[in-house]
Motif scaffolding. Structure first.
Motif: not given
Length: 252
Positions: A18-47
């Motif tokens: 109980x409450x797992x789905x809400x917790x997971x939704x909160x986790x995803x909402x608070x995640x800064x997804x762009x940081x994962x993209x930036x970590x995989x980017x080198x010289x404006x090229x995304x790996x």
């Protein structure tokens, strides 16, 4: 009429308290997804490989953190679910994949499960090969297929019934029967029919030839190249019971 029912099975799965789905939704909402993209980017090229692996790995970790491993009884028709909070990051991955005409390896990975066609199996041809791919890739392919159907010209063969909306095997049978009976209604006529069954037709398609045919239908080059990439270099393994074979990379 005999109805075949699949027996319930015991399976080790991750369960959702109980409450797992809400917790997971909160986790995803608070995640800064762009940081994962930036970590995989080198010289404006995304790996794309690194970006996709990071996102899918992070999703799996979040699920593992909020779920509990448990042995449960599974029954037929239990469907997976998709969370709306993942739409933006997955859309970004899809768009990069299409623009680069490259499909991430984890999306192309396939697990093949042999299913018997008949009660008594005597050879390998007595099995259906059911291929299981990543659920996210299934959603991706549906969007691409919808785009392809929109771009197809209206001049397709009217007697093609496969993979067309509101067309089925029954339509092919009815149309053939109508043509035959209409022709034979005339005196002194006869009909010769040739039926051809291609063995493993879908498994023996040459990707390069398919792309050539798609190009003739005026599909844009980048989309054709994307389809070519998904059909080549696919990691595949076979699952029988709880045993999995070594991974084989299909060159074509």
């Amino acid at each position: 009429m005999i109805v075949r029912r699949s027996k319930p099975l015991l399976k080790q799965v991750r369960t959702w308290p109980a409450g797992t789905i809400s917790a997971l939704q909160d986790c995803f909402e608070q995640t800064t997804w762009i940081t994962l993209k930036e970590a995989a980017t080198d010289s404006d090229t995304v790996n794309l490989e690194e970006y996709t692996t990071s996102v899918t790995g992070y999703i799996s970790k979040c699920i593992d953190d909020v779920t509990v491993s448990k042995t449960i009884i599974t029954r037929p028709n239990q469907k997976p679910w998709m969370i709306a909070e993942l739409a933006d990051v997955l859309r970004d991955i899809f768009n990069i994949s299409l623009s680069c005409t490259v499909v991430p390896t984890c999306f192309k990975t396939t697990t093949i499960v042999p299913v018997p066609k008949k009660p008594m199996v005597s050879c390998l041809n007595d099995y259906h090969s059911v291929a299981f791919t990543f659920i996210i890739m299934k959603c991706f392919k549906k969007h691409v297929m919808r785009r392809i159907k929109i771009q197809l010209p209206p001049s397709l063969d009217p007697l093609q019934f496969t993979y067309r909306s509101n067309h089925s095997t029954d339509d092919a049978f009815s149309t053939t029967l109508h043509l035959v009976l209409t022709h034979m209604a005339k005196k002194g006529t006869h009909v010769r029919m040739l039926f051809i069954d291609f063995s493993s037709a879908f498994n023996t398609i040459v990707p390069q030839h398919l792309i050539g045919k798609l190009s003739l239908l005026d599909l844009n080059t980048s989309l054709c190249n994307w389809i070519l990439d998904i059909l080549t270099g696919r990691p595949q393994s076979v699952l029988i019971g709880s045993s999995t074979s070594n991974i084989l990379h299909c060159i074509v």
